[in-house]
Enzyme design. Structure first.
Site, mmCIF file in Angstrom:
data_model
loop_
_atom_site.group_PDB
_atom_site.id
_atom_site.type_symbol
_atom_site.label_atom_id
_atom_site.label_comp_id
_atom_site.label_asym_id
_atom_site.label_seq_id
_atom_site.Cartn_x
_atom_site.Cartn_y
_atom_site.Cartn_z
ATOM 1 N N SER A 1 0.796 -1.232 0.000
ATOM 2 C CA SER A 1 0.000 0.000 0.000
ATOM 3 C C SER A 1 0.828 1.282 0.000
ATOM 4 O O SER A 1 0.284 2.363 0.065
ATOM 5 C CB SER A 1 -0.968 0.005 1.173
ATOM 6 O OG SER A 1 -0.263 -0.123 2.383
ATOM 7 N N LYS B 1 -5.944 2.910 9.186
ATOM 8 C CA LYS B 1 -5.100 3.954 8.567
ATOM 9 C C LYS B 1 -5.727 5.336 8.733
ATOM 10 O O LYS B 1 -5.028 6.318 9.021
ATOM 11 C CB LYS B 1 -4.887 3.636 7.083
ATOM 12 C CG LYS B 1 -4.006 2.404 6.850
ATOM 13 C CD LYS B 1 -3.942 2.036 5.379
ATOM 14 C CE LYS B 1 -3.043 0.821 5.163
ATOM 15 N NZ LYS B 1 -2.980 0.405 3.770
#
EC number: 3.4.21.53
Length: 777
Positions: A677, A720
């Site tokens: 990511s 996140k």
């Protein structure tokens, strides 16, 4: 023997007893004729004739049933006992012989001829006396029933006749033998008879000793144990003690009857008990069978607790114990609702996945409390052996059931809540794969007949509610994960942490440290500072430790007399906890060239990572540092290749890769990092460094990149986003395919962030680089 005078005396017939001259002993007299004879003797000269009757059983003997030779005795004392019996003390005087009976109705009176005896011993009699004493001493040594003091008193006797009489009285002779000695008038003949008797008795004692030794030697160990066991049984029976094997077997039989086992299991238990009953206690298999039967009776087979099917009560318990965690609570309440409607529902297999410290284990305990079920925790961390789950076969020494059956025994009911803690930490080695054994435990289609190697009988686990915890669901084998319902518990927001600290952690620590609310007060802004500057975690475990530190410091101040009451404010928190450990808000203070903020997902929740790119004149090397994993290195290579292919469109010198060394670094180099990511973050930082355009300080980003610039979806968006919120970022660039995950993000976080979904790197650059964003958007 020359004096043959006669005398008329009352007769007292004796049963089983004989009195020699010079003997003194007590007699108990109860027969009417005997009592009358005694009374007559007391009136006259206190003398009575004692003669033994030939048959003990005859109560009223006739003349011919009484021995003619007896002893004339003096009645020294007479005492009437409460039961009507008379106890008399008599002293033997001399031998006598009945010449005739004078018939009396009330008692016998006899005409007795007195038999006199010489006192001095001839030489021959002295020799006989010495012989008799030697033989008597040897007899005492063998017999050990006559004391040495008796021998000492006997050896002082000088009269030969008296010596013979006294020794005869100490020997274990039958009445007829004693009577023979009494009737032997000649002294030397009497001594000879005593010698003969002693010799015979010595020989008998010697033979007894030999036989005893032979029997002792031939007695085997098992015979001895049998003898002792029989004695023990007899003793236990007398005492009413049921601790022996018989009592134990009876106890086990009762337990089998009470256990309410399935028919097949009960048959096996009874069969094993019959084997145990026939087996000697010393047998090694005996204890194995007993342990097996005890396990069968101790495991619950039908005992069940009734579920407290009150949704409102359960909801209150869950809310009281835990703040937030709405998804988990909703799932438990759904289960309760269906259970209330159907009354029959197999236990769900829930897996609470999330970072450490978010309350997975305590939540499982609360679920058990809300259902009113027994709770058992079973830690699986480091379990490598399949036998730990399934148990060992009984053929092995020290065999035991597996931990599942042990947990059921501990719970005592067939429908407990069993927490399988740290299921992602199970390992496998040459002893087998425990995760494969767990498949049968967790499969609702199979666990109604779970097979344990030790128990050997199918066991029903279908009513058990299994709850698992895991930090990293990626470490759980896919076939095992397929049986579970995964419920992700991500980290807490700042608001949630503040509420948890105020409502749960601080009151708990205050109580544990012996304080009260009046003695310690921690203000809200102080708690917020602790959360921001002294902890960085998804859960609240470290936050609780900080609360404990505050309480300890406060307790010391109060006990030492420094303060009577401690109030902790934002300004005084540093005095207690020291300087801040973390920098709150990792967002850059200004726009940076060659530095982009990425969002990462770790086992401890979400985090922010600043990816830095530096250019230096060189030959086109791509240097990657920061302890990156292979996936991250590949993401950097993909971003680098994409930029080379689009260099003209991005206004970058097409030969940049030949003239410059490019260094990509991810700070905190000691911490291993991996995952796909960071792709768009690396690409943005590279393009920023190559173009000289700054990256916006308020923007965080996450997404995987392809060689064509496409942005692919990622996992852990909730965690996140929470780390971005914690770090003070306001804009999140995310893959368009992750829009569905926005609803999982708490409202308190979502309202402070702007989410920008993107499908291509061009859109990322449009939003991230200064001067490119359309402000009217």
């Amino acid at each position: 023997m020359s004096d043959h005078t006669q005398r008329k005396l009352p007769l007292l017939p004796l049963r089983g007893l004989l009195v020699y001259p010079t003997m003194v002993l007590h007699l108990d007299v109860g027969r009417n004729k005997s009592v009358q004879a005694l009374e007559r003797a007391m009136v006259d000269r206190h003398e009575i004739f004692l003669s033994t009757q030939k048959e003990i059983s005859i109560d009223e003997p006739e003349e011919e049933e009484i021995f003619a030779v007896g002893t004339i005795a003096k009645v020294n004392q007479m005492l009437k006992l409460p039961n009507g019996t008379i106890r008399v003390l008599v002293e033997g005087l001399q031998r006598g012989k009945i010449r005739s009976f004078i018939d009396k109705e009330d008692y016998f009176e006899v005409d007795v001829e007195l038999i006199a005896e010489r006192q001095e011993a001839t030489l021959e009699e002295q020799a006989l006396m010495r012989n008799v004493l030697r033989q008597f001493e040897q007899y005492i040594h063998l017999s050990k029933k006559i004391s040495q003091e008796t021998f000492a008193s006997v050896s002082d006797i000088v009269e030969p006749g008296r010596l013979a009489d006294i020794i005869a009285s100490h020997l274990p002779l039958k009445i007829i033998q004693k009577q023979e000695v009494l009737e032997t008038i000649a002294v030397n003949g009497r001594l000879m008879k005593i010698l003969e008797i002693l010799s015979n008795e010595k020989e008998v004692l010697g033979l007894e000793k030999k036989i005893g030794q032979r029997v002792k030697k031939s007695m085997e160990k098992t015979q001895k144990e049998y003898y002792l066991r029989e004695q023990m049984k007899a003793i236990q029976k007398e005492l009413g003690d049921k601790e022996g094997k018989e009592g134990e077997i009876e106890n086990l039989r009762e337990k089998i009857a009470e256990a309410n086992m399935p028919e097949s299991v009960e048959e096996k238990a009874v069969k094993e008990l019959a084997r145990y009953e026939k087996m000697p206690a010393s047998s090694a298999e005996s204890s194995v069978i007993r342990n097996y039967i005890e396990w069968l009776v101790q495991i619950p087979w039908h005992k069940e607790t009734e579920d407290l099917l009150d949704i409102h009560r359960s909801e209150k318990i869950l809310d009281d114990d835990h703040y937030g965690l709405e998804k988990v609570k909703e799932r438990v309440l759904e289960y309760l609702a269906v259970q209330q409607l159907t009354k029959e529902l197999k236990g769900p297999i829930l897996c609470l996945a999330g970072p450490p410290g978010v309350g997975k284990t305590s939540l499982a305990r609360s679920i058990a409390r809300s259902l009113g079920r027994k709770f058992v925790r079973m830690s699986l961390g480091g379990v490598r052996d399949e036998a730990e789950i399934r148990g060992h076969r009984r053929t092995y020494v020290g065999a035991m059931p597996g931990r599942i059956i042990q947990s059921m025994k501990k719970a005592g009911t067939i429908n407990p809540v069993i927490l399988l803690d740290e299921i992602d930490k199970m390992a496998s080695d040459f002893r087998g794969d425990p995760s494969a054994a767990m498949l049968e435990v967790l499969d609702p289609e199979q666990n109604n007949s779970f097979s344990d190697h030790y128990i050997e009988e199918p066991y029903d686990l279908s009513k058990v509610m299994f709850i698992m915890t895991a930090n990293n669901i990626g470490a759980i084998p896919l076939p095992l994960m397929d049986r579970m319902e995964i419920i992700n518990i991500s980290g807490y927001t700042e608001v949630e942490k503040l509420n948890i600290a105020q409502e749960y952690l601080l009151p708990k620590q205050v109580k544990e440290h012996g304080l009260t609310k009046s003695k310690l007060q921690v203000r809200e802004e102080a708690l917020l500072k602790v959360i921001r500057y002294y902890t960085r975690e998804a859960g609240v475990r470290n936050l609780e430790r900080q609360m404990a530190t505050i309480c300890r410091k406060a307790a010391k101040m109060i006990v030492s007399g420094e303060r009577k009451r401690v109030v902790v404010s934002e300004k005084t928190i540093e005095n207690l906890l020291g300087k801040p450990k973390f920098r709150y808000g990792k967002a850059e203070l200004e726009d940076q060239v060659g530095a982009a903020t990425g969002l990462a997902y770790t086992t401890a929740g979400g985090d922010t990572l600043t990816i830095e790119v530096s250019l230096a004149t060189g030959k086109g090397k791509l240097i990657l540092t920061g302890k990156l994993g292979d996936v991250m290195k590949e993401s950097a290579q993909a971003a680098f290749t994409y930029i080379r292919s689009k260099s003209e469109e991005l206004s970058i010198d097409p030969g940049f890769h030949e003239k410059n060394d490019i260094h990509i670094h991810v700070p905190e180099g000691a911490v291993p990092k991996d995952g796909p990511s960071a792709g768009i973050t690396m690409a943005t930082a590279l393009i920023s460094a190559l173009t000289g355009r700054a990256v916006r300080k308020e923007v965080g980003m996450t997404g995987e990149i392809t060689l064509r610039g496409r942005v692919l979806p990622i996992g852990g968006l909730k965690e996140k986003s929470m780390s971005a919120h914690r770090a003070g970022l306001t804009h999140i660039i995310m893959p368009k395919d992750n829009i569905k995950d926005l609803e999982d993000i708490p409202e308190s976080v979502r309202k402070d962030l702007t989410f920008i979904p993107v499908a291509h790197l061009d859109e990322v650059l449009q939003e991230a680089l200064v001067g490119n964003r359309n402000e009217n958007k």
